[in-house]
Design a protein around this motif. Structure first.
Motif, mmCIF file in Angstrom:
data_model
loop_
_atom_site.group_PDB
_atom_site.id
_atom_site.type_symbol
_atom_site.label_atom_id
_atom_site.label_comp_id
_atom_site.label_asym_id
_atom_site.label_seq_id
_atom_site.Cartn_x
_atom_site.Cartn_y
_atom_site.Cartn_z
ATOM 1 N N SER A 92 37.778 46.344 46.788
ATOM 2 C CA SER A 92 38.492 45.780 47.973
ATOM 3 C C SER A 92 39.401 44.515 47.397
ATOM 4 C CB SER A 92 37.940 45.430 49.339
ATOM 5 O OG SER A 92 36.850 44.736 49.028
ATOM 6 N N PHE A 101 43.357 44.833 47.026
ATOM 7 C CA PHE A 101 44.114 44.128 47.975
ATOM 8 C C PHE A 101 44.676 42.800 47.254
ATOM 9 C CE2 PHE A 101 41.013 45.815 51.225
ATOM 10 C CZ PHE A 101 41.506 47.269 51.273
ATOM 11 N N ARG A 102 44.001 42.218 46.102
ATOM 12 C CA ARG A 102 44.556 41.063 45.736
ATOM 13 C C ARG A 102 45.006 41.115 44.327
ATOM 14 N NH1 ARG A 102 39.639 36.754 46.960
ATOM 15 N NH2 ARG A 102 39.249 37.392 49.023
ATOM 16 N N LYS A 126 45.834 49.389 53.720
ATOM 17 C CA LYS A 126 44.709 49.212 52.708
ATOM 18 C C LYS A 126 43.993 50.632 52.399
ATOM 19 C CE LYS A 126 43.305 44.870 55.020
ATOM 20 N NZ LYS A 126 42.260 44.185 55.737
ATOM 21 N N LEU A 149 53.090 41.849 52.952
ATOM 22 C CA LEU A 149 51.887 42.577 52.446
ATOM 23 C C LEU A 149 51.563 42.268 50.663
ATOM 24 C CD1 LEU A 149 51.333 45.594 54.541
ATOM 25 C CD2 LEU A 149 50.382 43.176 54.898
ATOM 26 N N LYS A 161 50.191 39.420 45.844
ATOM 27 C CA LYS A 161 49.408 40.139 46.899
ATOM 28 C C LYS A 161 49.112 39.367 47.932
ATOM 29 C CE LYS A 161 48.651 44.651 45.743
ATOM 30 N NZ LYS A 161 47.292 45.067 45.300
ATOM 31 N N SER A 177 46.787 38.572 51.504
ATOM 32 C CA SER A 177 45.775 39.071 52.122
ATOM 33 C C SER A 177 45.365 38.231 53.294
ATOM 34 C CB SER A 177 44.587 39.553 51.281
ATOM 35 O OG SER A 177 44.965 40.358 50.159
ATOM 36 N N TYR A 217 42.198 37.131 55.844
ATOM 37 C CA TYR A 217 40.559 37.308 56.436
ATOM 38 C C TYR A 217 40.485 36.709 57.743
ATOM 39 C CZ TYR A 217 40.385 39.276 51.769
ATOM 40 O OH TYR A 217 40.741 40.286 50.807
#
Length: 750
Positions: free
Chosen positions: A396, A400-401, A446, A571, A685, A687, A689
């Motif tokens: 991930s 994602f990064r 994702k 994103l 990127k 993201s 959380y």
């Protein structure tokens, strides 16, 4: 619900006797059915889960209303005034009564503290009240677990205990009122019987005579796909002390537990029953340490044990084909996994070291290895499970990064994975883990990134990983493929001139079909000061915004400011500069609801907002200044800004990671500071959380080179200063950075 307080005691009891005999006892079964239905509907309103971020102490499953319901039905059914009167009737043991009483006293204490702090009736334990009451109750931070997390862990343990006990007794009441005649018990193996289609023990002493039956009971229920009788569940709770070191190391008990982990239909249900009764935490004491453990943030919605069981459930749905339309790749891959039990164990143990401090993935691998050996796994299977736990965040993070269009990124990831079996199992673990975090965390964007990374890593493994010169060959091949697709649409010389304007990075990051779409969208607008195009992907629920304009310093900052001002989430960003100085920037965006940008009117409004900012008619800072950056829940949390730099990961770029409180204007603040320092952004990127945002940038200096140490230090100091100003709510231009040492980057954990 009535009590004698003062006055004529005889009159009170006359009233009570008359009420029960002439009114209430006329339809006891109907009353009970109504109360059970009422409780089921109330639980459904709360998602049938007691693990809420901000629980309602009264109405949530496991709350005070569950205790009330139990007491009301007991009073109605047995004519008692108080719960303790059930003990002489043999319906409640002294230990069960003490447990209920302790839980009720705890919930009362928390609710009273909540009312005093709110100054009114308040049953929702919000984030702010959680921190205040935790401090009032004396909970203090310790390594690996904050005081508020310890307090909430105690709450969730109490709620789980209430939920389990009330569930047992309500099921017993249901058994009592079943209208259909009871079947004769059917004998099963080893002191077990099938009683009314439920697995039960033939004797109350069965567990004392042989504690192994505590594990065999769940394996038998799992194998027969049959519920456990509530009275037997009650017996299990009474004999938890029998689940000791001797039973945990019993080879037969371990073999039975591994059979439960085979991924069959009842695996999830069985693990939940084992967790509810306390057997799972006793048999795997390492798992017991994460029961009821919460994480005080907006990202982790559930307690660690609930999240884990939801992850196991998600994996089973993939295996059963229930998510084939949503997750076609995962559904296909799970069919070729040869070690399903190992994969299920890895999912069960992936967060087992949460709350112990440091990197829970590394510590979790050590613990998983120990548990695997204790359960009797082969050395190879124990190592595979441990490897999956240690690396369960890697896929991930990369997807994602990092820039997964960069062959070097994919190559390094493929080398770390090593083989196809591990890659497949890691994808399944990653998908199951993310889907179980909380509502809205998993999305098609994702999913699309993970699919692309899995495909690219598979190709790298099959070819023996990328070679140093292979990137140029891949870029040349994509350029030629795009030219073939465009053949006949325009003169060959025109197509050739257009494609030759771009560097290899542009072709490496995109498929030929997308490159062709860009040409078709821009062909007649190449001489305009600004051209935009929208490409919506139903697969990922995102929209790619194409911006073609004259390149200049600060372009990304201005675009990100304009998009934020129009309530658009960015994103990722793919930044390209042609050889003749034009910028072709691709932003993957969503609206505030997490969906693509739909409707021509919406797109035109966004195009106009970009035009005004990029043509200098309005300033991006002025657009953002009109927005309110504060968000109610996020004010409860504090995320210290963090700036990490890696100059070794990429041969061509410096990789920058910025972590901070997620707020309006964050991306604009970062990119504006990079512009001030003359730093070029190649890709980004974005993201989030919960309350924390993690933005990763691939950057170069003005000469197209990686940043040297002096520039890294200036960049780190400038970014920290800008982030501090943003956090304080000030947008003043900071002085030029003087240059201070920046700490070397370390892996971050979402």
């Amino acid at each position: 619900e009535s009590r004698f307080l003062a006055g004529d005691r005889r009159l009170f009891f006359t009233y009570r006797t008359t009420l029960f005999e002439e009114v209430l006892l006329q339809d006891t079964a109907g009353f009970q059915r109504a109360k059970l239905l009422e409780q089921r509907k109330r639980h459904e309103r709360f998602g049938n889960s007691l693990f809420y971020l901000e629980p309602n102490l009264k109405e949530n499953p496991g709350g005070l209303r569950d205790i009330h319901n139990f007491m009301w039905i007991a009073k109605y059914r047995y004519g008692v005034l108080r719960m303790r009167e059930l003990i002489p009737l043999g319906l409640l043991t002294p230990e069960e009564y003490r447990s209920f009483s302790r839980c009720r006293e705890y919930l009362w204490r928390v609710r009273n503290a909540l009312h005093f702090r709110a100054g009114r009736r308040e049953d929702r334990l919000t984030f702010q009240y959680q921190m205040e009451i935790a401090a009032e109750f004396g909970y203090k931070d310790r390594p690996g677990m904050r005081g508020v997390e310890q307090f909430m862990r105690r709450y969730y343990q109490v709620a789980a205990q209430v939920g389990n006990l009330s569930n047992i007794f309500l099921r017993l009441y249901e058994e009592e009122f079943r209208k259909k005649p009871k079947k004769r018990p059917r004998e099963l193996a080893d002191a077990f019987v099938l009683l009314d289609d439920k697995v039960a023990v033939a004797s109350p002493e069965a567990f004392v005579q042989n504690p192994l039956r505590l594990i065999r009971l769940f394996e038998l229920s799992h194998r027969l796909d049959t519920q456990i009788h509530p009275e037997t569940t009650r017996q299990v709770c009474r004999h938890l002390n029998l689940v000791n070191r001797e039973l945990r190391t019993n080879p037969e008990a371990c073999r039975l537990f591994l059979k439960i982990m085979d991924g069959r239909e009842a695996t999830v249900w069985t693990l939940r029953r084992m967790n509810d009764t306390g057997v799972l935490g006793r048999f795997i004491p390492e798992f017991g340490r994460i029961q009821g453990q919460s994480q005080h943030d907006l990202f982790h919605v559930y307690t660690v044990d609930e999240h884990t069981l939801l992850a196991v459930e998600s994996l089973h749905k993939i295996q059963a084909g229930a998510l084939s339309e949503e997750l076609p790749l995962s559904t296909m891959i799970v069919q070729r996994v040869r070690k399903l039990t190992v994969l299920y164990l890895a999912v069960l143990f992936h967060d087992i070291a949460k709350g112990r401090g440091d990197d829970h993935s590394v510590k979790g691998a050590v613990i998983t290895r120990q548990i695997g050996r204790r359960l009797g796994l082969s050395e190879g299977d124990a190592e595979l499970a441990a490897w999956l736990v240690e690396n369960h965040l890697v896929m991930s993070r990369v997807a994602f990064r990092l820039d997964i269009n960069d062959p070097q990124t994919v190559s390094q990831f493929a080398r770390r994975v090593g083989d196809q079996q591990r890659l497949d199992m890691l994808l399944l673990l990653t998908v199951a883990d993310i889907r179980a975090v909380g509502p809205g965390v998993w999305n098609q964007w994702k999913a699309s990134l993970l699919r692309r990374l899995h495909q690219s890593a598979t190709e790298a493994l099959n070819r023996g990983l990328f070679q140093p010169l292979e990137a140029d060959r891949l870029a040349r091949g994509k350029r030629e493929a795009a030219a073939k697709l465009l053949a006949g649409e325009a003169p060959a010389a025109e197509i050739h001139r257009y494609l030759e304007r771009f560097s290899s990075d542009y072709f490496l990051s995109l498929d030929p079909e997308i490159i062709v779409d860009h040409y078709r969208a821009l062909r007649h607008e190449l001489d305009e000061p600004l051209a935009t195009a929208f490409f919506t992907s139903p697969v990922s629920d995102t929209t790619d915004l194409l911006v073609y304009t004259q390149d200049h310093p600060g372009l990304i900052a201005r675009i990100s400011g304009a998009l934020a001002g129009d309530n658009v989430n960015i994103l990722s960003a793919n930044v390209n500069t042609t050889k003749d100085g034009m910028a072709l920037d691709i932003f993957t965006i969503q609206d505030a609801r997490g969906g693509p940008i739909d409707g021509e009117a919406r797109k035109e409004r966004l195009r106009t907002a970009l035009m005004k900012v990029l043509l200098g008619q309005v300033r991006a800072a002025d657009v953002l200044a009109k927005l309110d950056p504060r968000q109610r829940k996020r004010e409860t949390f504090h995320v210290p800004p963090s700036v990490l730099v890696d100059n070794d990961f990429s041969d061509a770029h410096t990789v920058l990671e910025v972590s901070a409180m997620d707020r309006v204007g964050l991306l604009y603040t970062i990119t504006r500071e990079l512009k001030r320092q003359g730093i070029q952004i190649r890709s980004a990127k974005i993201s989030t959380y919960g309350e924390r945002a993690v933005d990763v940038f691939y950057v170069k200096d003005l000469f197209g080179l990686k940043l040297d140490q002096r520039k890294v230090e200036r960049m780190v100091e400038g970014l920290k200063r800008s982030l501090d100003l943003l956090e304080q709510g000030r947008e003043k231009r900071p002085p030029s950075p003087a240059g201070a040492a920046g700490a070397p980057p370390a892996p971050s954990t979402p």
